[in-house]
Design a protein around this motif. Structure first.
Motif, PDB file in Angstrom:
ATOM      1  N   GLU A   1      -6.483  14.075   0.721  1.00 11.11           N
ATOM      2  CA  GLU A   1      -5.307  13.307   0.305  1.00 11.11           C
ATOM      3  C   GLU A   1      -4.497  12.968   1.539  1.00 11.11           C
ATOM      4  O   GLU A   1      -4.190  13.835   2.351  1.00 11.11           O
ATOM      5  CB  GLU A   1      -4.460  14.122  -0.671  1.00 11.11           C
ATOM      6  N   THR A   2      -4.143  11.693   1.650  1.00 11.99           N
ATOM      7  CA  THR A   2      -3.454  11.226   2.860  1.00 11.99           C
ATOM      8  C   THR A   2      -2.049  11.801   2.993  1.00 11.99           C
ATOM      9  O   THR A   2      -1.682  12.322   4.041  1.00 11.99           O
ATOM     10  CB  THR A   2      -3.379   9.680   2.846  1.00 11.99           C
ATOM     11  N   ALA A   3      -1.261  11.719   1.910  1.00 15.10           N
ATOM     12  CA  ALA A   3       0.168  12.076   2.012  1.00 15.10           C
ATOM     13  C   ALA A   3       0.413  13.483   2.573  1.00 15.10           C
ATOM     14  O   ALA A   3       1.192  13.644   3.517  1.00 15.10           O
ATOM     15  CB  ALA A   3       0.854  11.871   0.670  1.00 15.10           C
ATOM     16  N   PRO A   4      -0.260  14.554   2.056  1.00 17.76           N
ATOM     17  CA  PRO A   4       0.004  15.894   2.619  1.00 17.76           C
ATOM     18  C   PRO A   4      -0.380  16.017   4.093  1.00 17.76           C
ATOM     19  O   PRO A   4       0.278  16.713   4.866  1.00 17.76           O
ATOM     20  CB  PRO A   4      -0.845  16.832   1.769  1.00 17.76           C
ATOM     21  N   MET A   5      -1.454  15.322   4.493  1.00 18.82           N
ATOM     22  CA  MET A   5      -1.893  15.389   5.897  1.00 18.82           C
ATOM     23  C   MET A   5      -0.858  14.725   6.815  1.00 18.82           C
ATOM     24  O   MET A   5      -0.543  15.221   7.891  1.00 18.82           O
ATOM     25  CB  MET A   5      -3.250  14.685   6.076  1.00 18.82           C
ATOM     26  N   VAL A   6      -0.333  13.588   6.351  1.00 17.04           N
ATOM     27  CA  VAL A   6       0.683  12.878   7.144  1.00 17.04           C
ATOM     28  C   VAL A   6       1.948  13.733   7.245  1.00 17.04           C
ATOM     29  O   VAL A   6       2.591  13.782   8.288  1.00 17.04           O
ATOM     30  CB  VAL A   6       0.968  11.465   6.562  1.00 17.04           C
ATOM     31  N   SER A   7       2.283  14.467   6.166  1.00 12.99           N
ATOM     32  CA  SER A   7       3.483  15.339   6.234  1.00 12.99           C
ATOM     33  C   SER A   7       3.293  16.444   7.267  1.00 12.99           C
ATOM     34  O   SER A   7       4.223  16.793   7.985  1.00 12.99           O
ATOM     35  CB  SER A   7       3.808  16.056   4.934  1.00 12.99           C
ATOM     36  N   ILE A   8       2.071  17.021   7.328  1.00 15.73           N
ATOM     37  CA  ILE A   8       1.808  18.076   8.328  1.00 15.73           C
ATOM     38  C   ILE A   8       1.996  17.489   9.727  1.00 15.73           C
ATOM     39  O   ILE A   8       2.635  18.093  10.595  1.00 15.73           O
ATOM     40  CB  ILE A   8       0.358  18.634   8.181  1.00 15.73           C
ATOM     41  N   PHE A   9       1.461  16.286   9.911  1.00 13.50           N
ATOM     42  CA  PHE A   9       1.575  15.629  11.216  1.00 13.50           C
ATOM     43  C   PHE A   9       3.048  15.404  11.577  1.00 13.50           C
ATOM     44  O   PHE A   9       3.488  15.708  12.687  1.00 13.50           O
ATOM     45  CB  PHE A   9       0.814  14.290  11.187  1.00 13.50           C
ATOM     46  N   MET A  10       3.816  14.891  10.615  1.00 10.64           N
ATOM     47  CA  MET A  10       5.236  14.604  10.867  1.00 10.64           C
ATOM     48  C   MET A  10       6.017  15.890  11.161  1.00 10.64           C
ATOM     49  O   MET A  10       6.918  15.907  11.989  1.00 10.64           O
ATOM     50  CB  MET A  10       5.859  13.855   9.676  1.00 10.64           C
ATOM     51  N   GLU A  11       5.626  16.963  10.491  1.00  9.36           N
ATOM     52  CA  GLU A  11       6.258  18.270  10.724  1.00  9.36           C
ATOM     53  C   GLU A  11       5.965  18.730  12.163  1.00  9.36           C
ATOM     54  O   GLU A  11       6.847  19.178  12.897  1.00  9.36           O
ATOM     55  CB  GLU A  11       5.676  19.264   9.696  1.00  9.36           C
TER      56      GLU A  11
ATOM     57  N   GLU B   1       0.814  -1.221   0.000  1.00  7.07           N
ATOM     58  CA  GLU B   1       0.000   0.000   0.000  1.00  7.07           C
ATOM     59  C   GLU B   1       0.848   1.272   0.000  1.00  7.07           C
ATOM     60  O   GLU B   1       0.340   2.356  -0.291  1.00  7.07           O
ATOM     61  CB  GLU B   1      -0.983   0.011   1.180  1.00  7.07           C
ATOM     62  N   SER B   2       2.126   1.133   0.317  1.00  7.39           N
ATOM     63  CA  SER B   2       3.002   2.315   0.298  1.00  7.39           C
ATOM     64  C   SER B   2       3.045   2.962  -1.086  1.00  7.39           C
ATOM     65  O   SER B   2       3.346   4.144  -1.224  1.00  7.39           O
ATOM     66  CB  SER B   2       4.410   1.938   0.752  1.00  7.39           C
ATOM     67  N   PHE B   3       2.714   2.197  -2.110  1.00 12.98           N
ATOM     68  CA  PHE B   3       2.632   2.747  -3.472  1.00 12.98           C
ATOM     69  C   PHE B   3       1.638   3.910  -3.518  1.00 12.98           C
ATOM     70  O   PHE B   3       1.837   4.891  -4.236  1.00 12.98           O
ATOM     71  CB  PHE B   3       2.179   1.644  -4.435  1.00 12.98           C
ATOM     72  N   PHE B   4       0.568   3.824  -2.736  1.00  7.83           N
ATOM     73  CA  PHE B   4      -0.492   4.842  -2.786  1.00  7.83           C
ATOM     74  C   PHE B   4      -0.257   6.014  -1.837  1.00  7.83           C
ATOM     75  O   PHE B   4      -0.633   7.125  -2.123  1.00  7.83           O
ATOM     76  CB  PHE B   4      -1.854   4.219  -2.458  1.00  7.83           C
ATOM     77  N   HIS B   5       0.322   5.737  -0.669  1.00  4.58           N
ATOM     78  CA  HIS B   5       0.389   6.787   0.361  1.00  4.58           C
ATOM     79  C   HIS B   5       1.789   7.244   0.715  1.00  4.58           C
ATOM     80  O   HIS B   5       1.958   8.105   1.558  1.00  4.58           O
ATOM     81  CB  HIS B   5      -0.264   6.291   1.666  1.00  4.58           C
ATOM     82  N   GLY B   6       2.807   6.627   0.122  1.00  2.42           N
ATOM     83  CA  GLY B   6       4.169   6.980   0.535  1.00  2.42           C
ATOM     84  C   GLY B   6       4.576   6.209   1.775  1.00  2.42           C
ATOM     85  O   GLY B   6       5.666   5.712   1.867  1.00  2.42           O
ATOM     86  N   LYS B   7       3.682   6.073   2.737  1.00  2.00           N
ATOM     87  CA  LYS B   7       3.978   5.273   3.937  1.00  2.00           C
ATOM     88  C   LYS B   7       2.634   4.725   4.418  1.00  2.00           C
ATOM     89  O   LYS B   7       1.683   5.458   4.556  1.00  2.00           O
ATOM     90  CB  LYS B   7       4.610   6.159   5.012  1.00  2.00           C
ATOM     91  N   SER B   8       2.582   3.416   4.623  1.00  2.00           N
ATOM     92  CA  SER B   8       1.308   2.820   5.028  1.00  2.00           C
ATOM     93  C   SER B   8       1.515   1.872   6.190  1.00  2.00           C
ATOM     94  O   SER B   8       2.521   1.178   6.265  1.00  2.00           O
ATOM     95  CB  SER B   8       0.714   2.046   3.841  1.00  2.00           C
ATOM     96  N   SER B   9       0.538   1.847   7.102  1.00  2.00           N
ATOM     97  CA  SER B   9       0.638   0.923   8.242  1.00  2.00           C
ATOM     98  C   SER B   9       0.239  -0.486   7.820  1.00  2.00           C
ATOM     99  O   SER B   9       0.526  -1.459   8.500  1.00  2.00           O
ATOM    100  CB  SER B   9      -0.301   1.379   9.366  1.00  2.00           C
ATOM    101  N   GLY B  10      -0.470  -0.614   6.689  1.00  2.00           N
ATOM    102  CA  GLY B  10      -0.929  -1.927   6.234  1.00  2.00           C
ATOM    103  C   GLY B  10      -2.239  -2.361   6.883  1.00  2.00           C
ATOM    104  O   GLY B  10      -2.755  -3.441   6.612  1.00  2.00           O
TER     105      GLY B  10
END
Length: 309
Positions: free
Chosen positions: A191-201, A136-145
């Motif tokens: 979109e998941t990826a930008p939201m996860v980046s904000i969280f990581m920031e 699933e990392s193909f879709f989100h950049g990082k996935s918990s599965g």
């Protein structure tokens, strides 16, 4: 050709927290589903899906064979002869559209696959989670599965921590119950990826990390325990706290036009809103002790009831 159906999921508790080892509880949501298909005269939608599958197949070929290996020859033949994923699961809504596709591909093409008929030990669940995370990392950049895991097994999954997950039972629904978990359509694709980046920031700030540990994770874990025990009073107390914490600390993940609605629920106790998945749009999850009151209060929105207390 039509493959078996794979369902959407809802992460009731644990969004963002599970990245940092909070508990989580994910349940299948059978309202939406998807299946692999081939048609003689494909629609534009099917052609679009087939093109994405071609890209996904190329990615799958690159996954380490020690994690999982696939019948790539058969997969390529099917994809090149027009196979697509026919899905009613809305994309970008936090209900696991990519998870269902990952589950379908694993089910049909993986060698030595772990089946749902086996005795699902913790080791097997973790192995599946690792495989699905890589896919699933193909879709989100990082996935918990976890999304594909839920979709593949179609049973509630309790996340105790990153390396400790188990299949679980949840209290039976009370079809006449006034209390409910519901979904509100924000009308925006998230979109998941930008939201996860904000969280990581945000995680780089000590204050945010502290809040996550002492407040967010504390109430998330309590909500999971309350829900599984069927302690509704305590569940609503903790959900209210969680709703407040999210409003104060996860504002970018809540669409602007929902800030006041979110606040109104906390002030009136008529409903409590929380993120469904990564937020940023898609669905918003709601909890209420009186679904009729919540419907009146949220009359401008269509509510989909997911679970009745």
């Amino acid at each position: 050709m039509k493959g078996p159906l794979f369902y959407s999921k809802i992460l009731l508790f644990g969004e963002y927290g599970i990245i940092k080892d909070s508990k989580g509880l994910s349940i299948p949501y059978n309202f939406y589903n998807g299946a692999l298909k081939k048609d003689e005269s494909p629609t534009d939608e099917a052609i679009k899906s087939n093109n994405s599958l071609k890209e996904f197949t190329a990615y799958i070929e690159s996954i380490d064979n020690n994690i999982v290996s696939f019948d790539i020859k058969r997969l390529l033949e099917d994809v090149h002869s027009g196979m697509y994923f026919d899905s009613s699961i809305p994309q970008g809504y936090g209900v696991g559209s990519s998870g269902a596709l990952v589950a379908a591909i694993y089910d049909k093409y993986a060698f030595d696959k772990i089946t749902i008929l086996e005795n699902l030990t913790r080791e097997k669940l973790l192995k599946l989670k690792t495989i699905f995370s890589a896919m699933e990392s193909f879709f989100h950049g990082k996935s918990s599965g976890l999304d594909p895991l839920n979709s593949y097994l179609s049973i509630p999954i309790l996340i105790n921590s990153k390396d400790n997950i188990e299949a679980t039972g949840i209290p039976a629904q009370q079809s006449q119950g006034k209390g409910a978990v519901f979904l509100i359509d924000s009308g925006i694709i998230g979109e998941t990826a930008p939201m996860v980046s904000i969280f990581m920031e945000n995680m780089k700030q000590e204050g945010f990390r502290n809040m996550l540990k002492t407040q967010f994770i504390k109430h998330t874990d309590a909500c999971v325990d309350d829900f599984l025990k069927g302690d509704i009073k305590s569940l609503f107390r903790n959900t209210k706290q969680l709703s407040k914490i999210v409003l104060n600390n996860f504002k970018p993940m809540i669409p602007q036009q929902f800030h006041d609605l979110w606040k109104k629920g906390i002030e009136t106790n008529e409903y409590f809103l929380k993120l469904c998945g990564s937020g940023g749009g898609g669905y918003i999850l709601g909890f209420t002790e009186d679904i009729e009151k919540a419907k009146q209060s949220l009359a401008d929105y269509k509510l989909e009831v997911v679970y009745n207390f």
